[in-house]
Design an enzyme around this catalytic site. Structure first.
Site, PDB file in Angstrom:
ATOM      1  N   LYS A 232      33.085  29.342  62.315  1.00 42.65           N
ATOM      2  CA  LYS A 232      33.782  28.205  61.713  1.00 42.65           C
ATOM      3  C   LYS A 232      33.185  28.020  60.318  1.00 42.65           C
ATOM      4  O   LYS A 232      32.108  27.466  60.151  1.00 42.65           O
ATOM      5  CB  LYS A 232      33.538  26.944  62.573  1.00 42.65           C
TER       6      LYS A 232
ATOM      7  N   GLU B 272      19.709  25.467  60.397  1.00 41.40           N
ATOM      8  CA  GLU B 272      19.260  25.832  59.049  1.00 41.40           C
ATOM      9  C   GLU B 272      19.784  24.746  58.119  1.00 41.40           C
ATOM     10  O   GLU B 272      20.953  24.748  57.752  1.00 41.40           O
ATOM     11  CB  GLU B 272      19.834  27.203  58.635  1.00 41.40           C
TER      12      GLU B 272
ATOM     13  N   CYS C 108      20.069  26.080  49.333  1.00 40.33           N
ATOM     14  CA  CYS C 108      19.139  25.278  50.142  1.00 40.33           C
ATOM     15  C   CYS C 108      17.711  25.499  49.668  1.00 40.33           C
ATOM     16  O   CYS C 108      16.857  24.651  49.864  1.00 40.33           O
ATOM     17  CB  CYS C 108      19.286  25.644  51.609  1.00 40.33           C
TER      18      CYS C 108
ATOM     19  N   GLU D 189      17.584  15.595  48.923  1.00 37.32           N
ATOM     20  CA  GLU D 189      18.123  16.844  48.393  1.00 37.32           C
ATOM     21  C   GLU D 189      19.198  16.523  47.345  1.00 37.32           C
ATOM     22  O   GLU D 189      20.158  15.807  47.632  1.00 37.32           O
ATOM     23  CB  GLU D 189      18.747  17.662  49.535  1.00 37.32           C
TER      24      GLU D 189
HETATM   25  P1  NAD Z   1      27.831  20.149  55.936  1.00 38.14           P
HETATM   26  O1  NAD Z   1      26.790  19.746  56.910  1.00 38.14           O
HETATM   27  O2  NAD Z   1      28.680  19.115  55.343  1.00 38.14           O
HETATM   28  O3  NAD Z   1      28.833  21.210  56.603  1.00 38.14           O
HETATM   29  C1  NAD Z   1      28.385  22.408  57.184  1.00 38.14           C
HETATM   30  C2  NAD Z   1      29.423  22.889  58.188  1.00 38.14           C
HETATM   31  O4  NAD Z   1      29.466  21.985  59.296  1.00 38.14           O
HETATM   32  C3  NAD Z   1      30.840  22.956  57.643  1.00 38.14           C
HETATM   33  O5  NAD Z   1      31.465  24.115  58.143  1.00 38.14           O
HETATM   34  C4  NAD Z   1      31.492  21.707  58.233  1.00 38.14           C
HETATM   35  O6  NAD Z   1      32.888  21.783  58.382  1.00 38.14           O
HETATM   36  C5  NAD Z   1      30.816  21.648  59.587  1.00 38.14           C
HETATM   37  N1  NAD Z   1      30.827  20.344  60.235  1.00 38.14           N
HETATM   38  C6  NAD Z   1      31.000  19.115  59.697  1.00 38.14           C
HETATM   39  N2  NAD Z   1      30.918  18.161  60.653  1.00 38.14           N
HETATM   40  C7  NAD Z   1      30.674  18.797  61.819  1.00 38.14           C
HETATM   41  C8  NAD Z   1      30.462  18.367  63.166  1.00 38.14           C
HETATM   42  N3  NAD Z   1      30.472  17.083  63.500  1.00 38.14           N
HETATM   43  N4  NAD Z   1      30.218  19.300  64.110  1.00 38.14           N
HETATM   44  C9  NAD Z   1      30.171  20.618  63.789  1.00 38.14           C
HETATM   45  N5  NAD Z   1      30.381  21.079  62.543  1.00 38.14           N
HETATM   46  C10 NAD Z   1      30.616  20.186  61.559  1.00 38.14           C
HETATM   47  O7  NAD Z   1      27.068  20.996  54.828  1.00 38.14           O
HETATM   48  P2  NAD Z   1      27.670  21.588  53.477  1.00 38.14           P
HETATM   49  O8  NAD Z   1      27.879  20.474  52.522  1.00 38.14           O
HETATM   50  O9  NAD Z   1      28.793  22.500  53.787  1.00 38.14           O
HETATM   51  O10 NAD Z   1      26.450  22.502  52.989  1.00 38.14           O
HETATM   52  C11 NAD Z   1      25.416  22.040  52.176  1.00 38.14           C
HETATM   53  C12 NAD Z   1      24.158  21.845  52.982  1.00 38.14           C
HETATM   54  O11 NAD Z   1      23.820  23.058  53.661  1.00 38.14           O
HETATM   55  C13 NAD Z   1      22.957  21.519  52.123  1.00 38.14           C
HETATM   56  O12 NAD Z   1      22.218  20.492  52.717  1.00 38.14           O
HETATM   57  C14 NAD Z   1      22.158  22.819  52.123  1.00 38.14           C
HETATM   58  O13 NAD Z   1      20.790  22.647  51.885  1.00 38.14           O
HETATM   59  C15 NAD Z   1      22.435  23.318  53.493  1.00 38.14           C
HETATM   60  N6  NAD Z   1      22.181  24.757  53.575  1.00 38.14           N
HETATM   61  C16 NAD Z   1      21.104  25.189  54.271  1.00 38.14           C
HETATM   62  C17 NAD Z   1      20.814  26.536  54.333  1.00 38.14           C
HETATM   63  C18 NAD Z   1      19.619  27.044  55.083  1.00 38.14           C
HETATM   64  O14 NAD Z   1      19.552  28.228  55.321  1.00 38.14           O
HETATM   65  N7  NAD Z   1      18.676  26.208  55.467  1.00 38.14           N
HETATM   66  C19 NAD Z   1      21.648  27.456  53.682  1.00 38.14           C
HETATM   67  C20 NAD Z   1      22.739  26.981  52.984  1.00 38.14           C
HETATM   68  C21 NAD Z   1      23.002  25.619  52.933  1.00 38.14           C
END
Ligand code: NAD
Length: 521
Positions: free
Chosen positions: A168, A241, A275, A373
């Protein structure tokens, strides 16, 4: 991929640099999620039955197709995220190709059954092995900032370990995810083994509830907590992550020019939306002026603009909300006395979602910009006097994803690295180890738990099954029924001597052991 119907709701993908619509993708419902998980489950058994060589062939064919189409895919990544094509190539396509090559060839060895030394139990005719079995169906939920590299790396690991995958992707980058599915389909991966479910948070939530065998979630802390909570209801294991507030410590003996270049790339690459981006910089007071001067000089020459322009260094932010968060953090810092030395506002000359590469000083840990962040092209710089102070500042965070220490004295760098609380600490490097397929990736504290990449990441995708064999099945174990005073004396002896691990000590129990064997005859 479920066949989209005419009335199916869609998500729209935009180019954040221009605001233009690039395409649409289905918004998958929970019924479609369930059906995809079922398809994945039925396809997985045959896939797990294939040899590593057979699985490797499919992954390497997909790798060839990615390589052939890399320019077109880099353009699509750039359009869907706003990042420069150069970054799409260097930070997404190169690490993905590398991971495909590495796991295709190394998975067999990394998952080879392992014999375990069980000490004196071995002398009793016992042996133990660990075999690594696929978990079944892996649910991947991924963010928008590295829409190819993040999910594709995990797809390859999961497939090589013998699992099926339901992915997803972020609602902001569905087209890249569909491309990943298409590459594997063209490579001959059987239907059901890689299901791409485009959609928003509701689709992700449905996947968490669909009783897959593991959820690999990459995204924000807030969503990660929701995912962990929902997954707990069915005890679905989760790897999280999450975000970071990654510190960079520049010591007085660092190569100042290179540290400044590292800071600028680490903070502004991907428009700061990694991240592991450098989110806080701490420089030793004695070199602070020179370092900051170099940072400003390097920042001022950066070209910002559309990702498709080959000479652009810093592209657009990926979405409006992220741009607003960056503005809020910088404005809060300004109000509390921070000094803006470069940037400090959305780029006025560009019409898309651009924020100027920004450098701030006079910052402190009461400011949001040093605590939450930011995820944007912002580099706040603070000074410190002693190593101990630098470590204390670096560790003063609810996050613990990555950190870096800059010094010419490698031993000093390694010593300081061990004192920093983070999943990865780099010496004289920033950001890039996510791209090393062999090394584990993951955080501590609010940056999440579990690991992805490397052997540790691969082990998250298998059931490490212990197989224990008794090659002397004609004797009852000493500790079996029936109990007796004589048995109890032997157990005292075992407690005192056997548990020391010394064969010499245990041999002193031999007469009692023999009596016990005959006692029950
Ligand atoms: P987000 O948490 O908004 O979304 C991530 C994913 O989760 C998306 O696909 C979204 O549709 C899905 N999602 C949203 N609500 C959900 C729910 N209730 N249940 C299941 N899935 C759901 O994050 P984002 O804005 O897409 O990404 C940015 C964040 O990701 C930043 O905080 C960044 O640091 C983090 N990130 C971490 C890593 C790592 O390896 N630690 C890598 C890349 C990004």
């Amino acid at each position: 991929m479920p066949a989209p119907t005419g009335r199916q709701p869609k998500i729209v993908s935009y180019d954040p640099g221009t605001g233009e619509e690039i395409g649409r993708a289905p918004l998958c419902s929970s019924a479609e999620v369930k059906a995809a998980v079922e398809r994945a489950r039925s396809a997985q058994t045959a896939w797990a039955g294939l040899s590593f060589r057979e699985r490797r062939e499919v992954v390497l064919r997909a790798r060839e197709l990615l390589l052939d189409d890399s320019d077109e895919i880099a353009q699509l990544i750039s359009r869907e995220t706003g990042k420069p094509v150069a970054e799409a190539l260097a930070m997404e396509i190169v690490p993905t190709l590398d991971a495909m090559h590495y796991f295709a060839h190394a998975a067999e060895n990394l998952l080879r059954p392992q014999k375990i030394d069980i000490g004196q139990y071995g002398l009793m005719g016992r042996s133990s092995r660990i075999i690594f079995k696929p978990l079944g169906v892996i649910g991947l939920i991924s963010p928008w900032n590295f829409p190819l590299a993040t999910p594709a790396h995990e797809v390859v690991m999961a497939l090589m370990a013998g699992n099926a995958v339901v992915l997803k992707p972020s609602e902001l980058t569905p087209l890249i995810a569909l491309k990943i599915g298409e590459l594997f389909a063209r490579a001959g991966l059987a239907g059901g083994l890689l299901e791409i479910l485009t959609g928003d948070g509701s689709t992700g939530a449905a996947l968490v509830e669909a009783r897959v065998d593991k959820i690999m979630f990459t995204g924000s802390v807030a969503t990660g907590k929701r995912v962990a909570e929902a997954a707990a209801k069915s005890l679905t294991p989760v790897v999280l992550e999450l975000g970071g507030k990654d510190p960079m410590i520049v010591l007085e003996d660092a190569d100042i020019n290179n540290a400044a270049r590292g800071a600028v790339w680490g903070a502004f690459a991907n428009s700061g939306q990694a991240c592991a981006s450098v989110e806080r910089c701490y420089v030793q007071e004695s070199i602070a002026d020179k370092f900051i001067e170099r940072v400003i000089a390097e920042t001022k020459v950066l070209k910002q603009g559309q990702g498709s322009d080959g000479a652009v260094d810093v592209g657009a932010m990926s979405n409006q909300r992220q741009l607003e968060i960056v503005s809020e953090h910088v404005d809060d810092a300004k109000q509390r006395g921070a000094k803006i030395l470069a940037g400090g506002q959305p780029a006025q000359s560009l019409s898309g979602l651009f924020y100027e590469p920004t450098v701030l000083t006079n910052v402190d840990h009461r400011m949001t910009i040093m605590r939450d962040e930011t995820f944007g092209p912002v580099l706040p710089v603070m000074t410190f006097k002693t190593e101990a102070e630098a470590i204390e500042l670096a560790n003063d965070s609810s996050y613990g994803l990555t950190a870096s220490v800059w010094t010419r004295d490698i031993a000093r760098g390694k010593r300081m690295a061990e004192l920093i609380n983070a999943g990865t600490v780099m010496v004289n490097e920033v950001v890039y180890t996510h791209g090393i397929a062999q090394t584990p990736w993951g955080g501590i504290k609010e940056s999440g738990y579990g690991r992805t990449h490397g052997r540790m990441g691969l082990l998250e995708l298998v059931n490490a099954q212990h197989v224990h064999v008794n090659r002397a099945p004609f004797f009852p174990d000493l500790w079996w029924f029936r109990y007796s005073p004589q048995g109890a004396r032997l157990f005292h002896g075992l407690a005192r001597r056997f548990t020391t691990g010394s064969l010499m000590q245990t041999s002193l129990l031999l007469p009692q052991i023999i009596r016990r064997l005959f006692e029950r005859h």
